[in-house]
Design a protein around this motif. Sequence first.
Motif, PDB file in Angstrom:
ATOM      1  N   PHE A 107      14.777  26.354 -37.401  1.00 28.56           N
ATOM      2  CA  PHE A 107      15.202  26.013 -39.005  1.00 28.56           C
ATOM      3  C   PHE A 107      16.228  27.155 -39.259  1.00 28.56           C
ATOM      4  CE2 PHE A 107      13.944  28.006 -42.933  1.00 28.56           C
ATOM      5  CZ  PHE A 107      14.231  26.784 -43.839  1.00 28.56           C
ATOM      6  N   SER A 122      12.682  37.261 -48.969  1.00 29.41           N
ATOM      7  CA  SER A 122      11.685  37.034 -50.117  1.00 29.41           C
ATOM      8  C   SER A 122      11.834  37.114 -51.591  1.00 29.41           C
ATOM      9  CB  SER A 122      10.725  38.419 -49.959  1.00 29.41           C
ATOM     10  OG  SER A 122      11.645  39.317 -50.087  1.00 29.41           O
ATOM     11  N   CYS A 179       6.165  30.769 -42.190  1.00 26.29           N
ATOM     12  CA  CYS A 179       6.548  32.137 -43.280  1.00 26.29           C
ATOM     13  C   CYS A 179       5.326  33.120 -43.026  1.00 26.29           C
ATOM     14  CB  CYS A 179       6.831  31.530 -44.533  1.00 26.29           C
ATOM     15  SG  CYS A 179       6.966  33.178 -45.705  1.00 26.29           S
ATOM     16  N   HIS A 186       7.040  29.791 -36.348  1.00 23.38           N
ATOM     17  CA  HIS A 186       7.866  30.408 -37.287  1.00 23.38           C
ATOM     18  C   HIS A 186       7.405  30.168 -38.570  1.00 23.38           C
ATOM     19  CE1 HIS A 186      10.649  31.876 -34.263  1.00 23.38           C
ATOM     20  NE2 HIS A 186      10.350  30.456 -33.714  1.00 23.38           N
ATOM     21  N   ILE A 209       5.638  23.655 -47.121  1.00 24.82           N
ATOM     22  CA  ILE A 209       6.658  24.619 -48.063  1.00 24.82           C
ATOM     23  C   ILE A 209       7.081  25.773 -47.380  1.00 24.82           C
ATOM     24  CG2 ILE A 209       5.139  25.661 -49.597  1.00 24.82           C
ATOM     25  CD1 ILE A 209       7.511  25.413 -51.756  1.00 24.82           C
ATOM     26  N   ASN A 246       9.886  30.139 -56.918  1.00 18.72           N
ATOM     27  CA  ASN A 246       8.443  29.343 -57.072  1.00 18.72           C
ATOM     28  C   ASN A 246       7.721  29.985 -58.240  1.00 18.72           C
ATOM     29  OD1 ASN A 246       8.473  27.483 -54.839  1.00 18.72           O
ATOM     30  ND2 ASN A 246       9.331  29.033 -53.572  1.00 18.72           N
TER      31      ASN A 246
HETATM   32  C1  HEM Z   1       7.410  31.427 -52.352  1.00 20.91           C
HETATM   33  C2  HEM Z   1       8.479  31.950 -51.399  1.00 20.91           C
HETATM   34  C3  HEM Z   1       8.656  31.729 -49.810  1.00 20.91           C
HETATM   35  C4  HEM Z   1       8.724  30.536 -49.233  1.00 20.91           C
HETATM   36  C5  HEM Z   1       8.800  29.102 -50.162  1.00 20.91           C
HETATM   37  C6  HEM Z   1       9.192  30.772 -47.940  1.00 20.91           C
HETATM   38  C7  HEM Z   1       9.416  29.648 -47.071  1.00 20.91           C
HETATM   39  C8  HEM Z   1       9.935  30.007 -45.729  1.00 20.91           C
HETATM   40  C9  HEM Z   1       9.952  28.926 -44.715  1.00 20.91           C
HETATM   41  C10 HEM Z   1       9.989  27.187 -44.970  1.00 20.91           C
HETATM   42  C11 HEM Z   1      10.209  29.513 -43.391  1.00 20.91           C
HETATM   43  C12 HEM Z   1      10.980  29.041 -42.022  1.00 20.91           C
HETATM   44  C13 HEM Z   1       9.548  28.602 -41.584  1.00 20.91           C
HETATM   45  C14 HEM Z   1       9.939  27.809 -40.044  1.00 20.91           C
HETATM   46  O1  HEM Z   1      10.939  28.178 -39.492  1.00 20.91           O
HETATM   47  O2  HEM Z   1       9.257  26.824 -39.781  1.00 20.91           O
HETATM   48  C15 HEM Z   1      10.170  30.656 -43.727  1.00 20.91           C
HETATM   49  C16 HEM Z   1      10.353  31.908 -42.725  1.00 20.91           C
HETATM   50  C17 HEM Z   1      10.249  33.302 -42.987  1.00 20.91           C
HETATM   51  N1  HEM Z   1       9.783  34.062 -44.283  1.00 20.91           N
HETATM   52 FE1  HEM Z   1       9.588  33.152 -45.907  1.00 20.91          FE
HETATM   53  N2  HEM Z   1       9.126  31.993 -47.778  1.00 20.91           N
HETATM   54  C18 HEM Z   1       8.918  32.609 -48.836  1.00 20.91           C
HETATM   55  C19 HEM Z   1       8.599  34.178 -49.042  1.00 20.91           C
HETATM   56  C20 HEM Z   1       8.699  35.194 -48.283  1.00 20.91           C
HETATM   57  C21 HEM Z   1       8.463  36.503 -48.329  1.00 20.91           C
HETATM   58  C22 HEM Z   1       8.112  37.058 -49.495  1.00 20.91           C
HETATM   59  C23 HEM Z   1       8.813  37.033 -46.935  1.00 20.91           C
HETATM   60  C24 HEM Z   1       8.736  38.320 -46.771  1.00 20.91           C
HETATM   61  C25 HEM Z   1       7.899  39.445 -47.298  1.00 20.91           C
HETATM   62  C26 HEM Z   1       9.100  36.032 -46.183  1.00 20.91           C
HETATM   63  C27 HEM Z   1       9.554  36.439 -44.947  1.00 20.91           C
HETATM   64  C28 HEM Z   1       9.796  35.225 -43.811  1.00 20.91           C
HETATM   65  C29 HEM Z   1      10.246  35.414 -42.581  1.00 20.91           C
HETATM   66  C30 HEM Z   1      10.502  36.714 -41.954  1.00 20.91           C
HETATM   67  C31 HEM Z   1      10.724  34.448 -42.124  1.00 20.91           C
HETATM   68  C32 HEM Z   1      11.201  33.958 -40.438  1.00 20.91           C
HETATM   69  C33 HEM Z   1       9.718  33.717 -39.745  1.00 20.91           C
HETATM   70  C34 HEM Z   1      10.345  33.280 -38.356  1.00 20.91           C
HETATM   71  O3  HEM Z   1      11.401  32.850 -38.079  1.00 20.91           O
HETATM   72  O4  HEM Z   1       9.456  33.457 -37.288  1.00 20.91           O
HETATM   73  N3  HEM Z   1       9.096  34.900 -46.673  1.00 20.91           N
HETATM   74  N4  HEM Z   1       9.701  31.329 -45.142  1.00 20.91           N
END
Ligand code: HEM
Length: 508
Positions: free
Chosen positions: A109, A313, A460, A458, A452, A320
């Motif tokens: 992704f 983040s 979130c 991976h 979502i 949202n």
């Molecule tokens: C409502 C808020 C958020 C939504 C909708 C969201 C959504 C997502 C999605 C769709 C992914 C990709 C998943 C995949 O590759 O399958 C992702 C990855 C990630 N998110 Fe979020 N996120 C949110 C908030 C946050 C927050 C607050 C943080 C950190 C404190 C964060 C940290 C990360 C990180 C580090 C990744 C990479 C994960 C990886 O590559 O292994 N996200 N997020």
Amino acid sequence: MDKFKPFIEDSLERINRLSNQEKVAGVVGIASLIVLSSYLTKSSRKNLAPLVTETTIDGINIDEDLRGWLHVASQKYGNTFRAKIAGQTVTVIGKENSREVFLNESFSFTKAVADKFDVLGMFGIESDEKYLTAPSIITRYLTPSLTLYNKRINNQINLKLDELVGPAKDEPKTIPHLFPFVLSIVARSSTSVFAGEELCKNETLVNCFATVTMDIGSNLNKNWFMDNFPMIDSFYQRTIFPRKPTILNHRKNAKDVLTPVIEERVRNLNNPAYDRPNDMLQVVIENHDPKGEWGLPYTDFIINWMFVLVFVSVHTTTENATHTLYYLMKYPEFRKEIIEEQKRVLAEEGTEGKPVKFTYDVVKKFVKLDSFIREVFRMRTIELQLQHKNITNRDIVLSNGFVIPPKHLVFMNTWDISRDPELQGEDPEVFNPWRFVESAKQAVRIGNDHIIFGLGKHACPGRFMAVNSMKLVISNILDRYELTPESDITLADTVRGMPFGGVVFKAN
Ligand code: HEM
């Protein structure tokens, strides 16, 4: 054979009459034709998903009603098909196969997103390799500390509300649009977690964290060349864009504020008398040896880490939380029930009047609010989202037999998932905020029916912080103010769309 003799002699004579250059061109041309025809034969032998070329099916046009078009296209061609979306042929994946895409490490992704919008590259972060531990850092250090961080998140939300709305007792305050309002609250409370309670008072830093992602988005003016030549696009995003004054300014601002703090923390790393700050900045420093080889000065490296956290983040959480607040504005009867739940739980837990009213345990009991948030997520996963790219140089064969060639993009048909009665229960078309109250389907609980936050390895890792922050922003606002729409509230009906409407805040 003799009958071909005149033809062969004539051809040889013609070839002899050609200049050397023309002969070379001829050979290259023939060789290219052979390569091309062998490629075409091979790819036509591949079991690619059916290519839907009709832009209008059953009277529904793809540009006018993408959702409707996806629906009729999947009825006619099955849950997996190819289509030209924004000038690019991609494979659309329905609910039956989305899970296997998430779970297959050959799909990415982040790489798919970075091809179009390389936020790290545009900020001048040359390689994402050194930041790949972000998910494990968040899972190991941030999520378990949320119970502790709740106090400061609450404090910062309230300080920001004091500043943006004030007492609003005799004179109610109108907020014309909730997005910038929520953005500055989320940026400040997130900064308190990422960089600590002292630094989150620094307006320059908080403002930088609030606006940097949007500034990158709004400054990226893609043209035809960039859309059609990925190498030009990548060169622009990674080499020219980071030198834009807006980006240099954000870097400078963050550097001016963070450098002395990082230096001081590094100096004290082995000092037992040092009062160790409890925030992600300290965690990142402790996890990366200041004498290590990071490819850039240590302070710059740690500052990049802060931006990585901000990029993933602040904007996502703000977006949202804003949508959820607008849904609460649109449906006063549901807002009333959320407020009743809040009052009941506060009374049960006895935290009213205590320094932290909305403790982690209190927030956990807001089951209606949790269900409301999950339902808003569901209403927002409604089109083509969560694109994944085949990052290997071999074909991926899906369980339904269709082949996804190297570099090819697949998009999840999230409408298919979020409007399926088997996955979502009765009347999936209807906004039913209590849909998940009696179930174990919390807003953070990922699954085939709730993508979502992605799925699998991976998925979130920040979703616990995201949903917790959303709940705290909403709960504090509802606790302090009575809200009335200033005019009609318009909810967004596309994924990228924004809700609209002014909101009047009057102190309770
Ligand atoms: C409502 C808020 C958020 C939504 C909708 C969201 C959504 C997502 C999605 C769709 C992914 C990709 C998943 C995949 O590759 O399958 C992702 C990855 C990630 N998110 Fe979020 N996120 C949110 C908030 C946050 C927050 C607050 C943080 C950190 C404190 C964060 C940290 C990360 C990180 C580090 C990744 C990479 C994960 C990886 O590559 O292994 N996200 N997020």
